[in-house]
Design an enzyme around this catalytic site. Structure first.
Site, mmCIF file in Angstrom:
data_model
loop_
_atom_site.group_PDB
_atom_site.id
_atom_site.type_symbol
_atom_site.label_atom_id
_atom_site.label_comp_id
_atom_site.label_asym_id
_atom_site.label_seq_id
_atom_site.Cartn_x
_atom_site.Cartn_y
_atom_site.Cartn_z
ATOM 1 C CE LYS A 180 -1.288 2.497 2.738
ATOM 2 N NZ LYS A 180 -0.914 3.944 2.939
ATOM 3 C CB THR A 191 8.259 2.363 -0.418
ATOM 4 O OG1 THR A 191 7.269 3.283 -0.812
ATOM 5 C CG2 THR A 191 7.952 1.011 -0.984
ATOM 6 C CD GLU A 277 -1.934 10.964 -0.889
ATOM 7 O OE1 GLU A 277 -2.329 10.330 0.098
ATOM 8 O OE2 GLU A 277 -1.295 12.030 -0.799
ATOM 9 C CG ASN A 399 -1.903 14.917 0.753
ATOM 10 O OD1 ASN A 399 -1.634 14.137 1.642
ATOM 11 N ND2 ASN A 399 -1.706 14.611 -0.524
ATOM 12 C CB SER A 404 -12.150 15.860 5.979
ATOM 13 O OG SER A 404 -11.472 17.095 6.129
#
EC number: 2.3.1.35
Length: 404
Positions: A180, A191, A277, A399, A404
């Site tokens: 992951k 990593t 991301e 990010n 949230s």
């Protein structure tokens, strides 16, 4: 021709002796958040870890487990909370997780490793964790739905899985891996989280040597955002159930096994880079003609880590000056006037100065799912490859609202 076969539907439980599961234990809202890999026998084990000074509690506990006897029989992984920056309580929680899993499996605590990923500075809800471990032990099997690979994810958009098989002493040997990682990727000896299983017969010392040999050119050659996590680790477990002669560099099939193992690590690393991301493209940077291996690696990583290069690729802008700039600060000692730069198949700079090229064709190549950047230094015989991703608007969105 590869000495191994790539398995089209990889599973972490394919090697003999392994089972796994992923469940929703309540550590995250709705999603799977707790998983485990369990071996039928104590497996020889090795690992590498982040060099971040603020190592998370699970990293410390896993180090302690493997150092005890070089063996593991269970790997517990949670997502949602990193259990980093959590002080003594975080360490106590990691040790409690290890002890609970050991009790449920009736094995010594040092045969259990733990890993966590998620928000730094948040405690794990231990009631959910301990209750979840009961389910994990009861449900662990060959995991046909790959729930373990799902349970370890955070901002990842897909599970990362690779498997190969080869023959050793005429026995089929399997190597499988899951990982992951999507953000906070700029590793140093690991990593994010990677887990590799194999039924090969290999001593822990040889496994550790192999892992530390392979890591520098695979997991350590990727970058998403320049941040090295507090929780990074790669753990390997070898059940030895393939029933061949023990592997070592003296074994006639050692080179084939090393090639297969390296392939698994490299492909997992590339999948992490591809799933950065907000990423829209995988970037592969190839550096050749360097005066040393270390110089080639420094330049490759500088280019693939450059925010200016990453944003240019996101915008399909053939701004080769950014590539040259990154190469220059990656290895200030090189002769800049000798460097050639390619975007895909198009030569865009020769001997450090511009040449005419088809801008539209270059932009088209920069829109490919995989973008190849090549630099030839003409200053030696060494080479290196690094992988990363472009930097998009979505990286900031993801990010900016991570908690949230």
């Amino acid at each position: 021709m590869n000495p191994f076969e790539i398995v089209k539907q990889p599973k972490i439980t394919s090697p003999k002796g392994f089972r796994s599961i992923g469940i929703h234990a309540g550590l995250k809202k709705r999603k799977l958040d707790l998983g485990a890999i369990i071996c039928d026998v104590p497996a020889n084990a090795a690992a590498v870890y982040t060099l971040n000074a603020f190592q998370a509690a699970p990293v410390k506990v896993t180090k302690s487990s493997i150092q005890e006897a070089g063996k593991l029989q269970a790997m517990v992984v949670n997502s949602g909370q990193a259990n980093a920056g959590t002080g003594e309580k975080g360490l106590e929680d990691a040790l409690m997780t290890r002890q609970k899993m050991a009790d449920l499996l009736d094995i010594p605590p040092h045969l259990v490793a733990v890993a966590s990923t998620g928000v730094i500075g948040e405690y794990i809800p231990m009631n959910c964790m301990l209750n979840g471990l009961h389910q994990v032990v009861q449900l662990a099997d060959h995991d046909p739905d790959d729930t373990f690979a799902e349970a370890i994810l955070t901002t990842d958009t897909f599970p990362k899985k690779v498997e190969v098989q080869l023959r050793i002493d005429n026995q089929i040997v399997k190597i499988a891996g899951v990982a992951k990682g999507s953000g906070m990727i700029h590793p140093n000896m690991a990593t994010m989280l990677g887990f590799i299983t194999t039924d090969a017969a290999i001593e822990s010392s040889e496994l550790e040597s192999l892992l530390t040999t392979v890591i520098p050119d695979t997991f350590n050659m990727i970058s998403v955002d320049g941040d090295c996590s507090t929780n990074d680790m790669v753990v390997v477990m070898a059940s030895g159930l393939a029933k061949h002669e023990s592997l070592s560099p003296a074994h006639p099939d050692w080179a084939n096994f090393q090639a297969a193992f390296s392939y698994v690590c490299q492909e997992l690393a590339k999948l992490i880079a591809k799933d950065g991301e907000g990423a829209t493209r995988l970037i592969e940077v190839q550096v050749t003609g360097a005066p040393s291996k270390e110089t080639a690696k420094r330049i490759a990583r500088a280019i693939v880590s450059s925010n200016l290069v990453k944003t240019a690729i996101f915008g399909a802008d053939a701004n080769w000056g950014r590539i040259l700039c990154a190469a220059g600060y990656g290895a200030p000692e090189i002769s800049a006037e000798k460097i050639d730069v390619w975007i895909g198949s198009i030569l865009v700079a020769k001997q450090g100065v511009p040449i005419e090229f088809d801008e539209e064709k270059a932009a088209e190549l920069l829109r490919n799912e995989t973008v190849i950047i090549r630099t030839h230094l003409h200053q030696g015989e060494f080479q290196a490859t690094a992988w990363g991703c472009d930097l998009s608007y979505d990286y900031v969105k993801i990010n900016g609202s991570y908690r949230s």
